[in-house]
Enzyme design. Sequence first.
Site, PDB file in Angstrom:
ATOM      1  N   HIS A  34      35.286  66.977  25.056  1.00  0.00           N
ATOM      2  CA  HIS A  34      33.787  67.538  25.380  1.00  0.00           C
ATOM      3  C   HIS A  34      33.689  68.573  26.488  1.00  0.00           C
ATOM      4  O   HIS A  34      32.746  69.326  26.464  1.00  0.00           O
ATOM      5  CB  HIS A  34      32.981  66.517  25.751  1.00  0.00           C
ATOM      6  CG  HIS A  34      32.840  65.351  24.685  1.00  0.00           C
ATOM      7  ND1 HIS A  34      31.649  65.240  23.779  1.00  0.00           N
ATOM      8  CD2 HIS A  34      33.717  64.577  23.993  1.00  0.00           C
ATOM      9  CE1 HIS A  34      31.512  64.327  22.825  1.00  0.00           C
ATOM     10  NE2 HIS A  34      32.883  63.820  22.796  1.00  0.00           N
ATOM     11  N   ASP A  73      31.133  75.606  31.309  1.00  0.00           N
ATOM     12  CA  ASP A  73      30.384  74.291  30.880  1.00  0.00           C
ATOM     13  C   ASP A  73      31.192  74.324  29.406  1.00  0.00           C
ATOM     14  O   ASP A  73      31.472  75.398  28.579  1.00  0.00           O
ATOM     15  CB  ASP A  73      28.937  74.546  30.719  1.00  0.00           C
ATOM     16  CG  ASP A  73      28.277  73.300  30.540  1.00  0.00           C
ATOM     17  OD1 ASP A  73      28.841  72.259  30.018  1.00  0.00           O
ATOM     18  OD2 ASP A  73      26.974  73.459  30.697  1.00  0.00           O
TER      19      ASP A  73
HETATM   20  O1  F6P Z   1      30.127  66.144  29.540  1.00  0.00           O
HETATM   21  C1  F6P Z   1      30.886  65.484  29.891  1.00  0.00           C
HETATM   22  C2  F6P Z   1      30.206  63.854  30.103  1.00  0.00           C
HETATM   23  O2  F6P Z   1      31.179  63.013  30.334  1.00  0.00           O
HETATM   24  C3  F6P Z   1      29.361  63.438  29.167  1.00  0.00           C
HETATM   25  O3  F6P Z   1      30.174  62.824  27.899  1.00  0.00           O
HETATM   26  C4  F6P Z   1      28.548  62.471  29.632  1.00  0.00           C
HETATM   27  O4  F6P Z   1      27.340  62.591  29.099  1.00  0.00           O
HETATM   28  C5  F6P Z   1      28.115  63.198  30.800  1.00  0.00           C
HETATM   29  O5  F6P Z   1      29.540  63.924  31.307  1.00  0.00           O
HETATM   30  C6  F6P Z   1      27.896  62.213  32.009  1.00  0.00           C
HETATM   31  O6  F6P Z   1      28.957  61.894  32.678  1.00  0.00           O
HETATM   32  P1  F6P Z   1      29.034  60.306  33.371  1.00  0.00           P
HETATM   33  O7  F6P Z   1      29.597  59.346  32.370  1.00  0.00           O
HETATM   34  O8  F6P Z   1      30.208  60.705  34.288  1.00  0.00           O
HETATM   35  O9  F6P Z   1      27.809  59.840  33.886  1.00  0.00           O
END
Ligand code: F6P
Length: 468
Positions: free
Chosen positions: A167, A376
């Site tokens: 992602h 990003d």
């Molecule tokens: O963008 C990557 C990501 O891991 C997403 O999948 C997730 O929603 C966001 O960052 C927030 O991350 P965390 O799980 O560390 O709160």
Amino acid sequence: MTNKQKKIVVVSNRVPYKIVRIKESIKYKKSVGGLVTALDPILSKKGGLWAGWNGLVGKQKYAEQTVEMEGGYSVKFLGLSRQDVKDFYHGFSNRTIWPLFHGFIFQSFFDLNYWDSYKNINQYFADKILEEVKGDEVLWIQDYHLMLVPSLLRKALPGSKILFFLHIPFPSFEIFRVLPWNKMILEGLMGADVLGFQTKGDARNFLYNCSRALGMPVDYDTGRLDRGDRPVHVKNFPISIDFKKFDSLAKAISTNNRVRLFKREHKNQKFIISVERLDYTKGIKERLLSIKRFFEKYPEYKKRVIFVQVSVPSRTKITEYRHFKREIDQLVGNINGQFADELWTPINYIYKTIPQEILISYYKASDVCLVTPLRDGMNLIAKEYVSCNPDGDGMLVLSRFAGSADEMQKNSIMVNPYDFEGVADGIKAALEMSRNEKRKNMAALRKIVQENDVFNWANQFLNYSIER
Ligand code: F6P
């Protein structure tokens, strides 16, 4: 059984449910994220399992279990100890991989304890999945926390269909080779049959890394890697959102009422909105400095424009995030102190999670959306904003370093977030664009997001994978 009929097993760092403990009983609260929205109907239809961390710190027994959910699939909650959370989640995932993959080399920590923990937890996830599967399922691993899982599963299930989607961005060779364990990560990922990335650039970076670091033959045109024993297919699949949901919520009477009220309270003022997790990759600091430049350079906009900056608290236990919060708090204070008068404050700073229906009203009421990350993977805020703009009167100012720029650059004002002068000019151009031009741009952007929504993303990825 054909590949199409196979059950799906999704593995991600977090599962789509939160465990809520009320006295002696336990409730499961569903999350609303994009990935859940996309995969929920697929899992419900085909059946299967979603496995991941329960989100709690410490190994509570009650929270490590497999639960049959109402949607027709099971969720396997995995526990992490306090030390695992420190070294695996806060450490290797978010203080090594996260900064490095976003190009922040000097903010990346290369700590052997972190790496050991990452290996152990990836093994733990793989072992727990192996307890549940027969080998005839489609196994779909998600994101940077679990890059060793594909090869760990491959060892135990050589004939299985294993997929992986990243992602976040995948770095260039020059950046990735700085990581002492780069080759192990590449090998880990190559356990998959299909590797999905957000953009063509990310897919190309991965292939180039494999060719340079591992000496593997790669075909950049087909995205095929030849390992000798089996091929690995590499391709970009830009993730998206549920366009219909945002569009219909934006058209709801309650949203329109909120927007009307908002506009009535701020007559003759324009709104510029930015929303994101409070993360140093999102370009919040540079954006604030660009806003400062905007008011210095174009003082005629004082009192006529308000910037709404919504920062959602995130990873608050990590030192870099705490420092960053302090820096942003201070900067907002300085800029507001410099420009505000008794009736107007240039930056309306909100540090909390905002309910979705309120956020949708903010999007709809805003004349401009400023999405300026330094780097990003995709950036779904840009897509949410256009989905919430059915009247087409808004304008998107977008960083050329967001993955979404690939699809959206033609109809947005593109900026370099490090160029404060350029962002200030971009803001002005967005505010002054004719209604006709804005509507043309917004219609084109909405079409792109509508035709490439998150359901398409999931189906395209699965169909492509199943054919291979
Ligand atoms: O963008 C990557 C990501 O891991 C997403 O999948 C997730 O929603 C966001 O960052 C927030 O991350 P965390 O799980 O560390 O709160």
